[in-house]
Scaffold this motif. Structure first.
Motif, PDB file in Angstrom:
ATOM      1  N   VAL A  53       0.822  -1.214   0.000  1.00 35.90           N
ATOM      2  CA  VAL A  53       0.000   0.000   0.000  1.00 35.90           C
ATOM      3  C   VAL A  53       0.857   1.265   0.000  1.00 35.90           C
ATOM      4  N   SER A  54       2.129   1.125   0.353  1.00 41.47           N
ATOM      5  CA  SER A  54       2.955   2.333   0.434  1.00 41.47           C
ATOM      6  C   SER A  54       3.887   2.484  -0.769  1.00 41.47           C
ATOM      7  N   SER A  55       3.600   1.760  -1.832  1.00 42.54           N
ATOM      8  CA  SER A  55       4.418   1.882  -3.035  1.00 42.54           C
ATOM      9  C   SER A  55       4.320   3.296  -3.611  1.00 42.54           C
ATOM     10  N   SER A  56       5.446   3.817  -4.069  1.00 44.04           N
ATOM     11  CA  SER A  56       5.441   5.182  -4.605  1.00 44.04           C
ATOM     12  C   SER A  56       4.628   5.254  -5.902  1.00 44.04           C
ATOM     13  N   ILE A  57       4.487   4.128  -6.583  1.00 49.58           N
ATOM     14  CA  ILE A  57       3.692   4.111  -7.808  1.00 49.58           C
ATOM     15  C   ILE A  57       2.224   4.362  -7.505  1.00 49.58           C
ATOM     16  N   SER A  58       1.763   3.856  -6.371  1.00 48.67           N
ATOM     17  CA  SER A  58       0.380   4.108  -5.986  1.00 48.67           C
ATOM     18  C   SER A  58       0.148   5.590  -5.733  1.00 48.67           C
ATOM     19  N   GLN A  59       1.180   6.263  -5.238  1.00 53.19           N
ATOM     20  CA  GLN A  59       1.043   7.705  -5.027  1.00 53.19           C
ATOM     21  C   GLN A  59       0.926   8.431  -6.367  1.00 53.19           C
ATOM     22  N   ALA A  60       1.683   7.954  -7.363  1.00 52.56           N
ATOM     23  CA  ALA A  60       1.585   8.534  -8.700  1.00 52.56           C
ATOM     24  C   ALA A  60       0.177   8.334  -9.250  1.00 52.56           C
ATOM     25  N   CYS A  61      -0.373   7.206  -8.957  1.00 45.13           N
ATOM     26  CA  CYS A  61      -1.722   6.867  -9.380  1.00 45.13           C
ATOM     27  C   CYS A  61      -2.734   7.819  -8.759  1.00 45.13           C
ATOM     28  N   ALA A  62      -2.577   8.075  -7.473  1.00 38.58           N
ATOM     29  CA  ALA A  62      -3.478   8.978  -6.765  1.00 38.58           C
ATOM     30  C   ALA A  62      -3.392  10.395  -7.343  1.00 38.58           C
ATOM     31  N   ARG A  63      -2.175  10.773  -7.741  1.00 32.17           N
ATOM     32  CA  ARG A  63      -2.024  12.110  -8.320  1.00 32.17           C
ATOM     33  C   ARG A  63      -2.783  12.242  -9.636  1.00 32.17           C
ATOM     34  N   ASN A 131       1.352  -0.257 -11.204  1.00 36.48           N
ATOM     35  CA  ASN A 131       1.710  -1.243 -10.202  1.00 36.48           C
ATOM     36  C   ASN A 131       3.236  -1.336 -10.215  1.00 36.48           C
ATOM     37  N   ASP A 132       3.776  -1.889  -9.165  1.00 31.84           N
ATOM     38  CA  ASP A 132       5.227  -1.905  -9.021  1.00 31.84           C
ATOM     39  C   ASP A 132       5.791  -3.267  -9.448  1.00 31.84           C
ATOM     40  N   PHE A 133       5.853  -3.456 -10.769  1.00 35.91           N
ATOM     41  CA  PHE A 133       6.426  -4.699 -11.271  1.00 35.91           C
ATOM     42  C   PHE A 133       7.916  -4.505 -11.510  1.00 35.91           C
ATOM     43  N   TYR A 134       8.697  -5.339 -10.900  1.00 35.14           N
ATOM     44  CA  TYR A 134      10.130  -5.292 -11.147  1.00 35.14           C
ATOM     45  C   TYR A 134      10.357  -5.715 -12.591  1.00 35.14           C
TER      46      TYR A 134
END
Ligand SMILES: *[C@@H]1O[C@H](CO)[C@@H](O)[C@H](O)[C@H]1NC(C)=O
Ligand SMILES: *[C@@H]1O[C@H](CO)[C@@H](O)[C@H](O)[C@H]1NC(C)=O
Ligand SMILES: *[C@@H]1O[C@H](CO)[C@@H](O)[C@H](O)[C@H]1NC(C)=O
Length: 151
Positions: A53-63, A131-134
């Motif tokens: 839930v704390s992935s930085s990508i999710s924050q980009a999504c919220a923006r 999503n944070d896919f390596y």
């Protein structure tokens, strides 16, 4: 040479039209659950990934105005109709999974080439954005979806 070209064009048109012209094996399939093998593949795919839930990508999504949440968290095991799962779209007649929208789903991990995701042979649209896919070779592998539409 011309024959080969014609043959391959023909195969192409077959593959383009078969999803539309294939008649359902179930006369009244609105009452059917989703396909067992596809539900299994989806649960395997879900379990192969973590939720962060704390992935930085999710924050980009919220923006971008989308509320990130773990869509796969509601995916249940045996007996449930995976056509009703969050992010899943099925063909209403055949009950095959044809769409998967897991954008902004707080997923984290890798999607290996042998992922069960690639066994969903009827999938026509796939959205895994935000999503944070390596590094995982999603693009070459997506050629494994015969019905996937190119954007
Ligand atoms: C198909 O299934 C639905 C839902 O169970 C039912 O309401 C309907 O009567 C069925 N139709 C036929 C033709 O059996
Ligand atoms: C979740 O993502 C954050 C930011 O990308 C990262 O720092 C953290 O280690 C991740 N948590 C886990 C359990 O991997
Ligand atoms: C994919 O391959 C790895 C080893 O390369 C194996 O550990 C894993 O179980 C395989 N996954 C599936 C779903 O077959």
């Amino acid at each position: 040479m011309g024959y080969l070209l014609r043959l391959s064009l023909c195969l192409l048109c077959l593959s383009l039209h078969s999803p539309l012209t294939t008649s359902s094996p179930y006369p009244n399939s609105s009452a059917q659950l989703c396909h067992e093998d596809e539900r299994f593949a989806m649960l395997e795919f879900k379990n192969s990934l973590a939720i962060n839930v704390s992935s930085s990508i999710s924050q980009a999504c919220a923006r971008r105005g989308q509320v990130p949440y773990a869509k796969t968290a509601s995916w249940k095991a045996a007996g449930s109709d995976c056509c009703q799962w969050d992010g899943v779209t099925c063909n209403p007649l055949t009950r095959h999974i044809i769409g998967l929208d897991l954008s902004c789903s707080e997923l984290q991990g890798t999607i290996p080439a042998n992922s069960t995701l690639f066994t969903l042979r009827h999938l026509r649209s796939l959205n895994l954005a935000f999503n944070d896919f390596y590094p995982s070779r999603i693009s070459p592998s997506s050629a494994r979806f015969p019905a996937l539409e190119t954007p």
